[in-house]
Design a protein around this motif. Structure first.
Motif, PDB file in Angstrom:
ATOM      1  N   SER A  86      -3.128  14.320   8.026  1.00  0.00           N
ATOM      2  CA  SER A  86      -2.580  15.020   6.864  1.00  0.00           C
ATOM      3  C   SER A  86      -3.633  15.779   6.062  1.00  0.00           C
ATOM      4  N   ARG A  87      -4.896  15.432   6.239  1.00  0.00           N
ATOM      5  CA  ARG A  87      -5.943  16.055   5.431  1.00  0.00           C
ATOM      6  C   ARG A  87      -6.109  17.540   5.720  1.00  0.00           C
ATOM      7  N   GLY A  88      -5.984  17.927   6.980  1.00  0.00           N
ATOM      8  CA  GLY A  88      -6.212  19.314   7.349  1.00  0.00           C
ATOM      9  C   GLY A  88      -7.664  19.628   7.597  1.00  0.00           C
ATOM     10  N   ALA A 131      -7.538  10.593  -2.895  1.00  0.00           N
ATOM     11  CA  ALA A 131      -8.728  10.716  -2.056  1.00  0.00           C
ATOM     12  C   ALA A 131      -9.694   9.553  -2.254  1.00  0.00           C
ATOM     13  N   ASP A 132      -9.616   8.886  -3.409  1.00  0.00           N
ATOM     14  CA  ASP A 132     -10.529   7.785  -3.706  1.00  0.00           C
ATOM     15  C   ASP A 132      -9.930   6.421  -3.373  1.00  0.00           C
ATOM     16  N   ALA A 171       0.835  -1.203   0.000  1.00  0.00           N
ATOM     17  CA  ALA A 171       0.000   0.000   0.000  1.00  0.00           C
ATOM     18  C   ALA A 171       0.870   1.253   0.000  1.00  0.00           C
ATOM     19  N   THR A 172       0.343   2.332  -0.573  1.00  0.00           N
ATOM     20  CA  THR A 172       1.121   3.565  -0.690  1.00  0.00           C
ATOM     21  C   THR A 172       0.492   4.749   0.043  1.00  0.00           C
ATOM     22  N   GLY A 173      -0.692   4.582   0.578  1.00  0.00           N
ATOM     23  CA  GLY A 173      -1.427   5.728   1.103  1.00  0.00           C
ATOM     24  C   GLY A 173      -1.271   6.023   2.566  1.00  0.00           C
ATOM     25  N   ASP A 207     -16.262  12.095   6.820  1.00  0.00           N
ATOM     26  CA  ASP A 207     -14.998  11.467   6.441  1.00  0.00           C
ATOM     27  C   ASP A 207     -14.765  10.191   7.256  1.00  0.00           C
ATOM     28  N   ALA A 208     -15.139  10.248   8.523  1.00  0.00           N
ATOM     29  CA  ALA A 208     -14.969   9.075   9.384  1.00  0.00           C
ATOM     30  C   ALA A 208     -15.822   7.911   8.895  1.00  0.00           C
ATOM     31  N   THR A 209     -17.055   8.194   8.509  1.00  0.00           N
ATOM     32  CA  THR A 209     -17.929   7.108   8.041  1.00  0.00           C
ATOM     33  C   THR A 209     -17.422   6.520   6.737  1.00  0.00           C
ATOM     34  N   GLN A 210     -16.827   7.329   5.872  1.00  0.00           N
ATOM     35  CA  GLN A 210     -16.282   6.812   4.619  1.00  0.00           C
ATOM     36  C   GLN A 210     -15.190   5.780   4.887  1.00  0.00           C
ATOM     37  N   ALA A 211     -14.325   6.078   5.854  1.00  0.00           N
ATOM     38  CA  ALA A 211     -13.250   5.150   6.203  1.00  0.00           C
ATOM     39  C   ALA A 211     -13.805   3.900   6.878  1.00  0.00           C
TER      40      ALA A 211
END
Length: 432
Positions: free
Chosen positions: A180-182, A225-226, A169-171, A188-192
Motif C-alpha cells: 500500500s505504500r507505493g 507511518a509511526d 491492531a488497525t494497521g 523501510d525493510a530494516t525499520q520493520a
C-alpha cells in the motif's frame, strides 16, 4: 502459502488441561471490576496476502456490524452471538465476526463502558486438542508484555469455553503495508524487521519459541507511518528451547547433561511448511533458532515479494528446505545490497548453531545502519508484481478455497490449518 499448504500442528499432550486455565472463572490481567476501564486499544481486521484462509476486510460500519463478511443475514450472527456467555456480553458488546475455524471463533467487540474496541477469541475447550491449543496460547500470552508483541487484556474461563480479550491492531499485515505504500526501500525493510526482532528477542529471552512466524502474523498497531509492528498468533508457541549458542557452550563446559536436554528439548514437528526450519523437518531437537530461520524467510519475502522455498509438491518443498536450496535470482535481487543478502544468508543457515540469534540479528550492520550503504532504489514495483503473480498462481491451483480448515490467531486474523494426519509418519521418507 497457497492452496494445499497446511499448518502442521503439534500432537495433543496426554497431560490434559494445564493448570493455567483450570480454576479461572473471570480472570482479568489488569481489572477485577466490570466497571473498571480496560487499557485503551484500537484496532481493525486484516487480510491475508495469500489466496487461502479467512478473507478479512476493513471494519464494518455501524449498519453492517452484525453481518458476516460472506453476506449471511443478521440473524445468523445474532444466533452466533447467543453462544457467548452472558457474563462476557455484559461487559463487551459483540460487533462482528472476524474469523472462525477448528477450535475458535474471533469477534470484534466494544467495551460497554468505554466503547474501546478489542478482539475476543472464544476457544472451545471440550476436546483435548482445543484444550491444548488454548492452554498453550494462554500460558504464553499471560507472561508477555512488550510493545512489539500482541497484548492480552483479560480472560474469562468456563467449563466449555475460554474467552481471551486481546488488543486489536488497525494497521494491517506487514505485506499489506509494503504494497500500500507505493514506495519501499531496504531502509523501510530494516525499520520493520527491527521491530519484529525486538519482539522476537524479548520472547526468546523469556524462553518462548513462537514456531509460526510469517508475514500474516506480523501486524501494525495503527495505520500511521509511526506505528509499531506486533508479533501475533501464539497458537503454536511454547516454552523451552532456550538453546542460545552461549548457553549450550556453558552447559557443555560444565558437563551438565540435564541442562543440555532442557535447552534442546523441543522435538514436535509443527509450523507453516514454507517457514519451517530444516532441523524441525528432520525431527531433530531444536531451539528458538527455528524462529530465526522463519525470519530469514520473512526478510526474503519482504525484499522481493517471492519465497525462498516454494513448491506445489510437499516432498520437493521439504527437500529444498533441508538442503537450503534457494537463490537471489530474478528481479529485484540484482538491486538489493550485499549486506541485505548477507543478513538473509546468516538467518537461513542450515546449521542452527551458526544461525544469527535475535540479539545478533538486530545488531547486524544492515539493520543497525538501516541499510545506509544500500541504494535507495524503490523495490515496490518488483515486490508487488511478484506478490500478484504468486497470488494468481495460488488462486489457479485452488479456486474453491474456503475457511473450513482455518482457525483464527490471537488477533482472530491468522490461519490455523488442519493437521496433516500422516505428516509425521511420512516426513522422514519424504526427505530420504
Amino acid at each position: 502459502m497457497g492452496c494445499g499448504n497446511s499448518k502442521v500442528l503439534p500432537e495433543a499432550s496426554k497431560k490434559g488441561y494445564v493448570s493455567v486455565v483450570q480454576s479461572l472463572v473471570a480472570f482479568s490481567k489488569a481489572h477485577n471490576d466490570d466497571d473498571d476501564e480496560p487499557k485503551k486499544r484500537l484496532g481493525k481486521k486484516r487480510g491475508p496476502w495469500s489466496s487461502t484462509g479467512v478473507k478479512n476486510h476493513q471494519p464494518p460500519s455501524n449498519s453492517q456490524q452484525l453481518t458476516l463478511r460472506d453476506g449471511r443475514p443478521q440473524d445468523k450472527v445474532a444466533k452466533y452471538k447467543d453462544k457467548f456467555d452472558p457474563r462476557v456480553t455484559a461487559r463487551y458488546d459483540i460487533k462482528a465476526l472476524i474469523g472462525c475455524g477448528s477450535f475458535s471463533r474471533v469477534v470484534r467487540v466494544e467495551h460497554r463502558a468505554t466503547r474501546q474496541p478489542f478482539a475476543i477469541k472464544m476457544m472451545e475447550v471440550e476436546a483435548p486438542e482445543g484444550r491444548e491449543v488454548c492452554a498453550s496460547e494462554l500460558a504464553v500470552l499471560q507472561r508477555v508484555s512488550h510493545a512489539n508483541v500482541i497484548q492480552l487484556i483479560e480472560v474469562f474461563q468456563f467449563p466449555q469455553r475460554v474467552y481471551m480479550v486481546l488488543e486489536l491492531a488497525t494497521g494491517g499485515e506487514l505485506l499489506d503495508r509494503v504494497v500500500s505504500r507505493g514506495h519501499f526501500t531496504e531502509r523501510d525493510a530494516t525499520q520493520a524487521l527491527r521491530m519484529v526482532l525486538a519482539g522476537v528477542g524479548y520472547l526468546h529471552n523469556l524462553g518462548i519459541v513462537h514456531r509460526d512466524l510469517k508475514p500474516e502474523n506480523l501486524l501494525y498497531y495503527h495505520p500511521g507511518a509511526d506505528s509499531r509492528l506486533l508479533v501475533t498468533d501464539f497458537g503454536l508457541a511454547t516454552f523451552g528451547g532456550r538453546g542460545m549458542r552461549s548457553e549450550v557452550s556453558d552447559v557443555s563446559k560444565r558437563g551438565d547433561q540435564t541442562g543440555a536436554e532442557q535447552l534442546w528439548s523441543l522435538r514436535t514437528t509443527c509450523g507453516t511448511p514454507e517457514y519451517i526450519a530444516p532441523e524441525v523437518l528432520l525431527r531433530r531437537p531444536y531451539s528458538c533458532a527455528v524462529d530465526m530461520w522463519s525470519l530469514g524467510v520473512v526478510a526474503y519475502i519482504v525484499l522481493s515479494g517471492s519465497m525462498p522455498f516454494e513448491d506445489d509438491n510437499r516432498t520437493r518443498l521439504y527437500k529444498s528446505i533441508v538442503r537450503g536450496k534457494y537463490s537471489f535470482h530474478g528481479d529485484p535481487w540484482p538491486s538489493v545490497s550485499n549486506l541485505a543478502k548477507d543478513f538473509i544468508q546468516r538467518l537461513l543457515a542450515l546449521d542452527s548453531a551458526t544461525r544469527l540469534t535475535a540479539d545478533e540479528a538486530i545488531r547486524h550492520s544492515w539493520v543497525v545502519t538501516m541499510a545506509a550503504s544500500s541504494s535507495m532504489r524503490n523495490l515496490h514495483r518488483s515486490i508487488s508484481r511478484n506478490l500478484r503473480q504468486r497470488a494468481s498462481h495460488s488462486s489457479s491451483r485452488c479456486p474453491s478455497s474456503t475457511t473450513s480448515s482455518s482457525d483464527a490467531n490471537s488477533m482472530g486474523l491468522g490461519k490455523l490449518m488442519l493437521l496433516e494426519k500422516k505428516q509425521s509418519s511420512i516426513m522422514a521418507e519424504h526427505l530420504d
